[in-house]
Design a protein around this motif. Structure first.
Motif, short mmCIF file in Angstrom:
data_model
loop_
_atom_site.label_atom_id
_atom_site.label_comp_id
_atom_site.label_asym_id
_atom_site.label_seq_id
_atom_site.Cartn_x
_atom_site.Cartn_y
_atom_site.Cartn_z
N ALA A 1 -2.46 24.78 11.69
CA ALA A 1 -2.97 23.50 11.20
C ALA A 1 -1.99 22.84 10.24
CB ALA A 1 -4.33 23.70 10.53
N VAL A 2 -1.38 23.63 9.35
CA VAL A 2 -0.45 23.05 8.37
C VAL A 2 0.76 22.45 9.07
CG1 VAL A 2 0.78 25.24 7.95
CG2 VAL A 2 0.74 23.45 6.18
N ASP A 3 1.20 23.08 10.16
CA ASP A 3 2.34 22.54 10.92
C ASP A 3 1.99 21.22 11.57
OD1 ASP A 3 3.85 25.00 10.48
OD2 ASP A 3 2.50 25.90 11.95
N ARG A 4 0.80 21.14 12.12
CA ARG A 4 0.37 19.90 12.76
C ARG A 4 0.18 18.78 11.73
NH1 ARG A 4 -2.28 24.00 15.59
NH2 ARG A 4 -4.26 23.82 14.47
N GLN A 5 -0.33 19.14 10.55
CA GLN A 5 -0.54 18.13 9.51
C GLN A 5 0.79 17.56 9.04
OE1 GLN A 5 -2.73 20.44 6.66
NE2 GLN A 5 -4.60 20.46 7.91
N VAL A 6 1.76 18.44 8.78
CA VAL A 6 3.08 17.96 8.36
C VAL A 6 3.76 17.22 9.50
CG1 VAL A 6 5.39 18.72 7.71
CG2 VAL A 6 3.40 19.66 6.54
N GLY A 7 3.64 17.75 10.72
CA GLY A 7 4.25 17.09 11.87
C GLY A 7 3.71 15.69 12.07
N GLU A 8 2.40 15.52 11.91
CA GLU A 8 1.78 14.20 12.06
C GLU A 8 2.24 13.26 10.96
OE1 GLU A 8 -0.28 12.44 14.16
OE2 GLU A 8 0.41 14.00 15.53
N HIS A 9 2.35 13.78 9.74
CA HIS A 9 2.78 12.93 8.62
C HIS A 9 4.22 12.45 8.84
CE1 HIS A 9 2.15 11.46 4.46
NE2 HIS A 9 3.47 11.57 4.40
N VAL A 10 5.09 13.37 9.25
CA VAL A 10 6.48 12.99 9.52
C VAL A 10 6.53 11.96 10.65
CG1 VAL A 10 8.71 13.81 10.38
CG2 VAL A 10 7.48 15.13 8.64
N THR A 11 5.70 12.15 11.67
CA THR A 11 5.68 11.21 12.79
C THR A 11 5.27 9.81 12.34
OG1 THR A 11 5.20 12.99 14.35
CG2 THR A 11 4.68 10.74 15.06
N ARG A 12 4.30 9.74 11.41
CA ARG A 12 3.90 8.42 10.90
C ARG A 12 5.04 7.77 10.13
NH1 ARG A 12 -1.01 11.22 10.03
NH2 ARG A 12 -0.52 11.58 7.82
N MET A 13 5.82 8.59 9.42
CA MET A 13 6.94 8.05 8.66
C MET A 13 8.13 7.71 9.57
SD MET A 13 6.89 10.64 5.37
CE MET A 13 7.96 9.62 4.34
N TYR A 14 8.32 8.51 10.59
CA TYR A 14 9.48 8.36 11.48
C TYR A 14 9.01 8.58 12.91
CZ TYR A 14 14.21 9.01 13.32
OH TYR A 14 15.39 8.90 14.04
#
Length: 270
Positions: free
Chosen positions: A35-48
Protein backbone atom coordinates in the motif's frame (compact mmCIF):
# COMPACT_ATOMS: atom_id res chain seq x y z
CA UNK A 1 1.93 -10.97 -4.79
CA UNK A 2 0.10 -8.14 -3.03
CA UNK A 3 0.34 -7.08 0.61
CA UNK A 4 -2.98 -8.81 1.20
CA UNK A 5 -1.53 -12.09 -0.08
CA UNK A 6 1.63 -11.75 2.02
CA UNK A 7 0.36 -10.54 5.44
CA UNK A 8 3.30 -11.63 7.60
CA UNK A 9 6.21 -9.99 5.78
CA UNK A 10 9.15 -9.42 8.16
CA UNK A 11 10.05 -5.83 9.03
CA UNK A 12 13.30 -6.24 7.09
CA UNK A 13 11.26 -6.02 3.89
CA UNK A 14 10.36 -2.45 4.71
CA UNK A 15 6.60 -2.27 4.34
CA UNK A 16 6.66 1.02 6.24
CA UNK A 17 8.52 2.95 3.55
CA UNK A 18 8.13 2.92 -0.22
CA UNK A 19 10.99 1.24 -2.08
CA UNK A 20 12.05 1.87 -5.65
CA UNK A 21 11.82 -1.75 -6.84
CA UNK A 22 8.24 -2.07 -5.65
CA UNK A 23 7.09 1.40 -6.80
CA UNK A 24 8.65 0.78 -10.21
CA UNK A 25 6.72 -2.50 -10.30
CA UNK A 26 3.55 -0.53 -9.55
CA UNK A 27 4.24 1.94 -12.39
CA UNK A 28 4.70 -1.02 -14.74
CA UNK A 29 1.29 -2.36 -13.75
CA UNK A 30 2.60 -5.16 -11.51
CA UNK A 31 1.15 -6.50 -8.26
CA UNK A 32 4.37 -7.03 -6.28
CA UNK A 33 4.01 -3.93 -4.13
CA UNK A 34 2.47 -2.73 -0.87
CA UNK A 35 0.00 0.00 0.00
CA UNK A 36 2.79 2.46 0.86
CA UNK A 37 4.37 1.88 -2.56
CA UNK A 38 1.10 2.54 -4.35
CA UNK A 39 0.47 5.68 -2.27
CA UNK A 40 3.89 7.13 -3.06
CA UNK A 41 3.64 5.97 -6.68
CA UNK A 42 0.29 7.72 -7.09
CA UNK A 43 1.58 10.91 -5.48
CA UNK A 44 4.61 11.00 -7.77
CA UNK A 45 2.35 10.36 -10.75
CA UNK A 46 0.18 13.35 -9.82
CA UNK A 47 3.31 15.49 -9.61
CA UNK A 48 4.91 14.06 -12.75
CA UNK A 49 2.29 12.30 -14.92
CA UNK A 50 4.90 11.03 -17.40
CA UNK A 51 6.57 8.72 -14.86
CA UNK A 52 4.59 5.67 -15.95
CA UNK A 53 5.65 6.20 -19.54
CA UNK A 54 9.27 6.58 -18.39
CA UNK A 55 9.07 3.20 -16.64
CA UNK A 56 7.56 1.51 -19.69
CA UNK A 57 10.06 3.12 -22.09
CA UNK A 58 12.95 2.00 -19.90
CA UNK A 59 11.66 -1.59 -19.95
CA UNK A 60 11.17 -1.52 -23.71
CA UNK A 61 14.69 -0.15 -24.14
CA UNK A 62 16.01 -3.16 -22.19
CA UNK A 63 14.27 -5.54 -24.57
CA UNK A 64 15.60 -3.81 -27.69
CA UNK A 65 19.14 -3.49 -26.32
CA UNK A 66 19.34 -7.13 -25.18
CA UNK A 67 17.92 -8.32 -28.50
CA UNK A 68 20.62 -6.35 -30.33
CA UNK A 69 23.40 -7.59 -28.06
CA UNK A 70 22.44 -11.27 -28.09
CA UNK A 71 21.73 -11.13 -31.81
CA UNK A 72 23.75 -8.76 -33.97
CA UNK A 73 26.54 -8.16 -31.44
CA UNK A 74 26.91 -11.85 -30.53
CA UNK A 75 27.09 -11.32 -26.76
CA UNK A 76 26.56 -14.49 -24.74
CA UNK A 77 27.01 -13.15 -21.20
CA UNK A 78 25.00 -10.50 -19.34
CA UNK A 79 25.62 -8.91 -15.93
CA UNK A 80 22.37 -7.13 -15.01
CA UNK A 81 22.98 -4.85 -12.01
CA UNK A 82 20.02 -3.39 -10.14
CA UNK A 83 17.63 -5.76 -11.83
CA UNK A 84 14.55 -4.90 -9.73
CA UNK A 85 11.51 -7.14 -9.41
CA UNK A 86 11.07 -9.75 -12.14
CA UNK A 87 8.45 -8.86 -14.72
CA UNK A 88 7.71 -9.71 -18.34
CA UNK A 89 10.63 -9.70 -20.79
CA UNK A 90 13.41 -10.13 -18.24
CA UNK A 91 16.98 -10.01 -19.54
CA UNK A 92 17.46 -13.78 -19.58
CA UNK A 93 14.14 -14.34 -21.37
CA UNK A 94 14.93 -11.85 -24.12
CA UNK A 95 18.55 -12.94 -24.52
CA UNK A 96 17.93 -16.69 -24.45
CA UNK A 97 15.21 -16.32 -27.04
CA UNK A 98 17.89 -15.03 -29.40
CA UNK A 99 20.59 -17.44 -28.19
CA UNK A 100 19.68 -20.30 -25.79
CA UNK A 101 23.28 -20.62 -24.54
CA UNK A 102 23.33 -17.08 -23.07
CA UNK A 103 24.34 -16.83 -19.42
CA UNK A 104 22.86 -14.10 -17.22
CA UNK A 105 23.71 -12.94 -13.70
CA UNK A 106 21.26 -10.62 -11.95
CA UNK A 107 22.43 -8.37 -9.12
CA UNK A 108 20.28 -6.66 -6.48
CA UNK A 109 20.26 -6.26 -2.71
CA UNK A 110 16.56 -5.70 -2.02
CA UNK A 111 15.09 -8.58 0.08
CA UNK A 112 11.81 -8.63 -1.86
CA UNK A 113 13.67 -8.75 -5.17
CA UNK A 114 15.85 -11.58 -3.82
CA UNK A 115 12.81 -13.61 -2.78
CA UNK A 116 11.11 -13.23 -6.15
CA UNK A 117 14.30 -13.81 -8.13
CA UNK A 118 15.01 -17.08 -6.35
CA UNK A 119 11.47 -18.26 -7.06
CA UNK A 120 11.72 -17.21 -10.70
CA UNK A 121 15.01 -18.99 -11.25
CA UNK A 122 13.82 -22.11 -9.41
CA UNK A 123 10.74 -22.26 -11.63
CA UNK A 124 12.82 -21.71 -14.75
CA UNK A 125 15.27 -24.45 -13.82
CA UNK A 126 17.85 -22.59 -15.88
CA UNK A 127 21.45 -23.21 -14.91
CA UNK A 128 22.60 -20.42 -17.19
CA UNK A 129 20.92 -17.80 -15.01
CA UNK A 130 21.99 -16.81 -11.49
CA UNK A 131 21.26 -14.13 -8.89
CA UNK A 132 23.80 -12.26 -6.77
CA UNK A 133 22.80 -10.52 -3.54
CA UNK A 134 25.10 -7.47 -3.61
CA UNK A 135 25.08 -3.68 -3.51
CA UNK A 136 25.58 -1.90 -6.83
CA UNK A 137 28.16 0.31 -5.10
CA UNK A 138 30.39 -2.72 -4.39
CA UNK A 139 31.68 -3.77 -7.84
CA UNK A 140 34.39 -6.02 -6.42
CA UNK A 141 31.83 -8.13 -4.56
CA UNK A 142 29.64 -8.25 -7.66
CA UNK A 143 32.49 -9.40 -9.88
CA UNK A 144 33.68 -11.99 -7.38
CA UNK A 145 30.23 -13.58 -7.11
CA UNK A 146 29.38 -13.26 -10.81
CA UNK A 147 32.60 -15.09 -11.75
CA UNK A 148 30.95 -18.30 -10.56
CA UNK A 149 28.64 -18.09 -13.58
CA UNK A 150 30.34 -15.77 -16.08
CA UNK A 151 33.70 -16.12 -17.84
CA UNK A 152 35.36 -12.72 -17.63
CA UNK A 153 37.85 -13.61 -20.35
CA UNK A 154 34.94 -13.42 -22.82
CA UNK A 155 32.80 -10.35 -23.65
CA UNK A 156 30.09 -9.40 -21.16
CA UNK A 157 27.21 -6.94 -21.47
CA UNK A 158 27.12 -4.90 -18.26
CA UNK A 159 23.52 -3.75 -17.77
CA UNK A 160 22.96 -0.72 -15.51
CA UNK A 161 19.42 0.41 -16.22
CA UNK A 162 18.13 3.01 -13.78
CA UNK A 163 20.73 2.16 -11.12
CA UNK A 164 23.50 4.78 -11.36
CA UNK A 165 20.94 7.41 -10.36
CA UNK A 166 20.94 5.82 -6.88
CA UNK A 167 24.69 6.44 -6.53
CA UNK A 168 24.38 10.09 -5.59
CA UNK A 169 28.03 11.07 -5.86
CA UNK A 170 29.01 11.22 -9.53
CA UNK A 171 32.67 10.41 -8.86
CA UNK A 172 31.61 7.29 -6.93
CA UNK A 173 29.24 6.29 -9.75
CA UNK A 174 32.08 6.75 -12.25
CA UNK A 175 34.36 4.60 -10.07
CA UNK A 176 31.77 1.80 -10.03
CA UNK A 177 31.51 1.87 -13.82
CA UNK A 178 35.29 1.97 -14.23
CA UNK A 179 35.81 -1.05 -11.94
CA UNK A 180 33.27 -3.06 -13.91
CA UNK A 181 34.70 -2.07 -17.29
CA UNK A 182 38.24 -2.84 -16.12
CA UNK A 183 37.11 -6.41 -15.37
CA UNK A 184 35.65 -7.20 -18.80
CA UNK A 185 37.56 -7.71 -22.07
CA UNK A 186 37.40 -5.88 -25.38
CA UNK A 187 34.11 -6.53 -27.13
CA UNK A 188 32.13 -6.12 -23.92
CA UNK A 189 29.33 -3.54 -23.74
CA UNK A 190 27.90 -1.10 -21.23
CA UNK A 191 24.13 -0.58 -21.34
CA UNK A 192 22.66 2.14 -19.12
CA UNK A 193 19.67 4.40 -18.61
CA UNK A 194 19.43 7.41 -16.33
CA UNK A 195 16.78 10.01 -15.41
CA UNK A 196 17.40 13.61 -16.38
CA UNK A 197 15.78 16.99 -15.93
CA UNK A 198 16.56 17.62 -19.59
CA UNK A 199 14.40 16.22 -22.43
CA UNK A 200 11.33 17.83 -20.93
CA UNK A 201 11.89 16.39 -17.48
CA UNK A 202 12.00 19.68 -15.58
CA UNK A 203 8.65 18.91 -13.95
CA UNK A 204 10.29 15.87 -12.39
CA UNK A 205 12.40 17.99 -10.01
CA UNK A 206 9.65 18.42 -7.40
CA UNK A 207 8.69 14.77 -7.74
CA UNK A 208 12.29 13.73 -7.07
CA UNK A 209 12.41 15.93 -3.98
CA UNK A 210 9.19 14.30 -2.74
CA UNK A 211 10.67 10.86 -3.43
CA UNK A 212 13.85 11.60 -1.50
CA UNK A 213 11.79 12.73 1.49
CA UNK A 214 9.33 9.83 1.46
CA UNK A 215 10.91 6.77 -0.18
CA UNK A 216 14.15 4.85 -0.53
CA UNK A 217 16.77 4.82 -1.89
CA UNK A 218 17.32 8.51 -2.69
CA UNK A 219 17.74 9.45 -6.32
CA UNK A 220 19.59 12.02 -8.42
CA UNK A 221 19.07 13.22 -12.00
CA UNK A 222 22.05 13.88 -14.27
CA UNK A 223 22.63 15.97 -17.36
CA UNK A 224 23.54 14.62 -20.79
CA UNK A 225 27.16 15.62 -20.18
CA UNK A 226 27.28 13.86 -16.80
CA UNK A 227 25.70 10.69 -18.18
CA UNK A 228 28.01 10.70 -21.21
CA UNK A 229 31.03 10.55 -18.88
CA UNK A 230 30.17 6.97 -17.97
CA UNK A 231 30.78 6.01 -21.62
CA UNK A 232 33.90 8.12 -22.12
CA UNK A 233 36.25 5.20 -22.79
CA UNK A 234 33.81 3.32 -25.01
CA UNK A 235 32.54 3.35 -28.60
CA UNK A 236 28.89 4.34 -28.81
CA UNK A 237 26.53 2.06 -30.69
CA UNK A 238 24.18 3.97 -33.01
CA UNK A 239 22.07 6.03 -32.43
CA UNK A 240 24.26 7.03 -29.47
CA UNK A 241 23.01 8.75 -26.33
CA UNK A 242 19.31 9.51 -26.73
CA UNK A 243 16.03 9.37 -24.86
CA UNK A 244 15.71 5.66 -24.14
CA UNK A 245 12.35 5.68 -25.97
CA UNK A 246 14.20 6.55 -29.19
CA UNK A 247 16.99 3.96 -29.05
CA UNK A 248 16.42 1.76 -32.13
CA UNK A 249 12.67 2.08 -31.77
CA UNK A 250 10.30 1.92 -34.69
CA UNK A 251 7.45 4.24 -35.47
CA UNK A 252 4.27 3.99 -33.40
CA UNK A 253 1.13 4.68 -35.44
CA UNK A 254 3.31 6.24 -38.12
CA UNK A 255 5.24 8.59 -35.82
CA UNK A 256 8.27 8.46 -33.53
CA UNK A 257 7.68 7.45 -29.89
CA UNK A 258 7.19 10.24 -27.38
CA UNK A 259 10.41 11.50 -25.81
CA UNK A 260 10.82 10.53 -22.15
CA UNK A 261 13.22 12.20 -19.70
CA UNK A 262 15.38 9.10 -19.37
CA UNK A 263 18.66 8.81 -21.25
CA UNK A 264 19.65 5.49 -22.74
CA UNK A 265 22.80 4.28 -24.47
CA UNK A 266 24.72 1.17 -25.48
CA UNK A 267 28.47 1.31 -26.01
CA UNK A 268 31.28 -1.17 -26.82
CA UNK A 269 34.65 -1.53 -25.12
CA UNK A 270 37.31 -1.39 -27.87
Amino acid sequence: MSDQEWPDVPDVLGQGIAHNARVWNYWLGGKDNYAVDRQVGEHVTRMYPAIGEVARADRQFLSRAVTYLAGEAGIRQFLDIGTGLPTAENTHEVAQRAAPDVRVVYVDNDPVVLTHARALLADAGNGGTAFVDADARDPLAILRAAAETLDFTRPVAVMMLGILNFVLDTDEAQSVVDHLLDAVPAGSHLVATHPTLELGGEANADAMRFWNENATPPIVARSREEFARFFGRLEMVEPGLVSCAHWRSGAVNGSAPETVAQFGAVARKP
